[in-house]
Design a protein around this motif. Sequence first.
Motif, PDB file in Angstrom:
ATOM      1  N   GLN A 128      -4.306   1.632   1.880  1.00  0.00           N
ATOM      2  CA  GLN A 128      -4.850   1.963   0.573  1.00  0.00           C
ATOM      3  C   GLN A 128      -3.745   2.151  -0.457  1.00  0.00           C
ATOM      4  O   GLN A 128      -2.609   2.496  -0.130  1.00  0.00           O
ATOM      5  N   LYS A 129      -4.132   1.906  -1.694  1.00  0.00           N
ATOM      6  CA  LYS A 129      -3.269   2.178  -2.835  1.00  0.00           C
ATOM      7  C   LYS A 129      -3.886   3.340  -3.600  1.00  0.00           C
ATOM      8  O   LYS A 129      -5.087   3.318  -3.906  1.00  0.00           O
ATOM      9  N   GLY A 141       0.819  -1.206   0.000  1.00  0.00           N
ATOM     10  CA  GLY A 141       0.000   0.000   0.000  1.00  0.00           C
ATOM     11  C   GLY A 141       0.849   1.249   0.000  1.00  0.00           C
ATOM     12  O   GLY A 141       2.082   1.208   0.087  1.00  0.00           O
ATOM     13  N   VAL A 180      -6.116  -2.455  -0.031  1.00  0.00           N
ATOM     14  CA  VAL A 180      -5.339  -3.694  -0.128  1.00  0.00           C
ATOM     15  C   VAL A 180      -5.340  -4.485   1.180  1.00  0.00           C
ATOM     16  O   VAL A 180      -4.947  -5.655   1.203  1.00  0.00           O
TER      17      VAL A 180
END
Length: 497
Positions: free
Chosen positions: A148-149, A134, A157
């Motif tokens: 998060q990505k 991430g 993720v």
Amino acid sequence: MKKSANSATRTHAIQFLIFFFVFINYLCSRTEAAAATSTQELLLGFKATPNPSVSSFQSLLNDTTDTFSLGFLRVNSNQLALAVIHLPSSKPLWLANSTQLAPWSDRIELSFNGSLVISGPHSRVFWSTTRAEGQRVVILNTSNLQIQKLDDPLSVVWQSFDFPTDTLVENQNFTSTMSLVSSNGLYSMRLGSNFIGLYAKFNDKSEQIYWRHRALEAKADIVEGKGPIYVRVNSDGFLGTYQVGNNVPVDVEAFNNFQRNSSGLLTLRLEQDGNLKGHYWDGTNWVLNYQAISDACQLPSPCGSYSLCKQSGCSCLDNRTDYSSSGECFASTSGDFCSEDKSRFRVLRRKGVELPFKELIRYEMTSYLEQCEDLCQNNCSCWGALYNNASGSGFCYMLDYPIQTLLGAGDVSKLGYFKLREDAGKRKLNTGIAAGIGILGGALLILIGVILFGGYKIWTSRRANRILEAEDGVSPGPYKNLGSASFRSIEMCNAPR
């Protein structure tokens, strides 16, 4: 005058410096507080260590409403867990490393390198997320911690909602691949094909289900082959059971605030006594609004091992053991009788006993009591058996775990047969012997003290008499020069009472 002016100048300078340092300290504290409350994301390269001066919780990351926070939580004064807490109440809602706590030390580090990692000296890893890759960490205003990505659209993720510990919060899905585990590790909640189950780990080798709630399927049916069930704490005040792909609940377990307007957060927690309880936050306190097991005697082990639960309270299966003196009957144990001499146990029998949650206990049909006892006696994994021949039924319930709390029953035809390890009673006996030795030792010390004090009084009395005799010329010795005031004092001390 010049000296007075210089003195006044120095006083003003000192006052200015004091004011300056106080003002700088105030600005620093405000800056630190602002930084703490405004940290709403962790980016790649983030690192943090526990502050030794923090006594309870060290905040690292907050949601946008400052209701939930991720940080270091002190456990047992010298251990550390990474936790998400509800800030208004300081209640933990999620723990990252509940099974492997780290020491509270500045050598422990939380880092974010695409995954969250708690590590220690010598590259030891206490906990980490899966290889997430991430780019940032955030907490949503639901208490869900996410990695998060920063794609378009944004992708998640990893999230804490997929790995609950002992608590569910409202609108969090609980699936058939998850489990809730009480903080003491003894109880767990899991889903079956059409039910919610609570399980007790009475033995290292097996678990016993002690509460099961089947889906009523009133509004929708569970269709075989269409996917597993999942549950969710609904904002309208109920625990809903759903089948994957269908938003209509197949079961509704209502809370006390069912379909009432309530803005407070709802939670469902598996407690240390094995009960499943729901609460809502009213702005000041957590209010109980649901419990799966309302009768305390129906809990898995409310009075401990080899005990009896009645409305009047707890007692022991063995009448020779006093529950009230120690709060337990026998120390808890585990294992079975298979890997040792099968005769290394004694038998405890009791009339008028019944099993809690007996509809979930394995049973055999037998014709008479002795046959039921023989089934358990010849089975090295059996710890006890309860025989119920009411109306000629012949139920023989087999207990494959160390004996816990049973129910007191008025029907003396309900009979219990229980195996008890030989050393279980010895522990209590050794405790009693140790207590007796302590009392005896204390009495001896008091007796010795009385003897020594009496001897001392006799010695001082004789010594005073010798002094008086010396004054009368019988034996002058070293006391011939003592004044009369000293003799008066001696006479007063030795005067008859």
